[in-house]
Design an enzyme around this catalytic site. Sequence first.
Site, mmCIF file in Angstrom:
data_model
loop_
_atom_site.group_PDB
_atom_site.id
_atom_site.type_symbol
_atom_site.label_atom_id
_atom_site.label_comp_id
_atom_site.label_asym_id
_atom_site.label_seq_id
_atom_site.Cartn_x
_atom_site.Cartn_y
_atom_site.Cartn_z
ATOM 1 N N HIS A 71 3.468 -8.144 9.996
ATOM 2 C CA HIS A 71 4.884 -8.549 8.891
ATOM 3 C C HIS A 71 5.852 -7.552 8.608
ATOM 4 C CE1 HIS A 71 2.744 -6.207 5.365
ATOM 5 N NE2 HIS A 71 2.024 -6.293 6.183
ATOM 6 N N ASP A 89 7.650 -7.608 5.563
ATOM 7 C CA ASP A 89 7.856 -7.572 4.172
ATOM 8 C C ASP A 89 6.932 -6.303 3.557
ATOM 9 O OD1 ASP A 89 5.605 -9.157 4.619
ATOM 10 O OD2 ASP A 89 5.374 -9.568 2.304
ATOM 11 N N ASP A 135 2.515 0.155 6.312
ATOM 12 C CA ASP A 135 2.039 -1.128 6.007
ATOM 13 C C ASP A 135 3.414 -1.933 5.969
ATOM 14 O OD1 ASP A 135 0.768 -3.533 5.143
ATOM 15 O OD2 ASP A 135 0.757 -2.773 3.038
ATOM 16 N N GLU A 153 3.446 -11.704 3.567
ATOM 17 C CA GLU A 153 1.900 -11.141 3.689
ATOM 18 C C GLU A 153 1.620 -10.366 2.488
ATOM 19 O OE1 GLU A 153 -1.127 -8.465 4.210
ATOM 20 O OE2 GLU A 153 0.640 -8.125 3.678
ATOM 21 N N GLU A 154 2.526 -9.775 1.772
ATOM 22 C CA GLU A 154 2.216 -9.265 0.477
ATOM 23 C C GLU A 154 2.117 -9.976 -0.676
ATOM 24 O OE1 GLU A 154 1.188 -6.292 0.625
ATOM 25 O OE2 GLU A 154 2.142 -5.003 2.316
ATOM 26 N N ASP A 165 -2.968 -3.951 11.153
ATOM 27 C CA ASP A 165 -2.714 -3.921 9.757
ATOM 28 C C ASP A 165 -3.744 -3.583 8.794
ATOM 29 O OD1 ASP A 165 -1.045 -3.781 7.351
ATOM 30 O OD2 ASP A 165 -1.275 -6.263 7.168
ATOM 31 N N HIS A 209 1.056 1.111 -0.132
ATOM 32 C CA HIS A 209 1.309 0.615 -1.313
ATOM 33 C C HIS A 209 1.467 1.848 -2.398
ATOM 34 C CE1 HIS A 209 -0.402 -3.671 -0.860
ATOM 35 N NE2 HIS A 209 0.075 -3.351 0.029
#
Length: 425
Positions: free
Chosen positions: A81, A83, A114, A148-149, A172, A399
């Site tokens: 991903h 995003d 990520d 995805e997030e 991931d 994150h």
Amino acid sequence: MERKNKIEHGFETYKANLSELIKIRSVLSDDALPFGEGINQALDKVLEISESLGFNTFKDPEGYYGYAEIGSGDLFAVLCHIDVVDEGNLEDWDSDPYLLSERNGKLYGRGTSDDKGPTLAAMFGLRWLLDEGFTLSKKVRFIFGTDEENLWRCLDAYKAKEALPVMGFAPDADFPLVNVEKGMVQLMLRGDSSNIEGGDSYNAVASHATVQLVKPLGDTLGYRYKLEDDILTVYGKSAHASTPEEGENAIYYLSKILKEMGVSKDIENFVVDLYEGDVMSQFVDSVSGHLTFNVGKAIDGGVSLDIRYPVSYTEKDILKGVHSISDPHHLSVQRISGLHHLYIPEDSPLVLALMESYKAVTHDLGAKPLKMGGATYARAMDNIVAFGPQFPDDVMSAHQANEFIDIENTKKAIEVYMHAFEKLV
């Protein structure tokens, strides 16, 4: 050694491409369909990089997903991903989150860990394997998700339109690999409206909770708190809902204080019974361990409940357990969302091949597949597991401010991916 030299000499090209991808703030927004202009730009950029590596590319006309592929035969997928989550407070960063920065043997920037960095690591791994003269027996497709997030709407669109793989992996999560992901369900419970407000999100342990007192404060039971006039705020410690044992839940603490004072309502009594009773502890199995739960938010008179449950139980089993606690307190239980568990046995060809690849590079011969309460893209399709890029001793930075990847470990991850492709495609 020749393969390591190839990775070493090609790593500057990897970094240059990663820098271009990190520049793009691909965070969910409503300034363009379907998920924002930044995400659209990042999808275009990763497809451009893919073409430069010699892969054929496709972009969904509606922009929900794209993919890059090479080879023919059965479809092997790498679920990625592009995003990312919001950068948060810029003051917490030591460098611009959208400019790739190198210091102390690490590459910093939002998406390095990520999932932009791992996405390119897998792509370059396959490219460099092919440069060695390797011949594919399958079609390898890198599927680029864009949501995805958040809600995974990108893969919903992909599955409605495209061929599904026979197997694959998602770069991931963690090495050696994750073959067990617990089932998940999120609930909202309501009754006689609680006066508590607090928590950070549905999927995090509540770090704070506040209530307006209706009588003088009694025993605070040793919890950290602040009292201003008649407003009591109790503090806990945040952690991800998949690992609630690493946190301290302020909503539970405050509910217990109110119960001790004799002023708690049904919703707060439920929270205390949930944490101090033994109903939820009965859900355990040898494959995935114990059920975990977390009250994440107290909002609009209700509380949210996040549950990660073992693979041998169904959501129906779990809801029955919840109702056995909530019904005596006359609470309503609303299902917000849920995900089915993932379980691929250790002796499956996919798991065996990936574990062999990991061990061949790391020489960690005692490594075992992992189980987790979190959710990865691997759940989205059958016969997919999460495979890297985090090594067991890596510091988790996804994150967070100052998100990074370790340069030497990224090179090692690329080598692991090369071995994996060699065995499986």
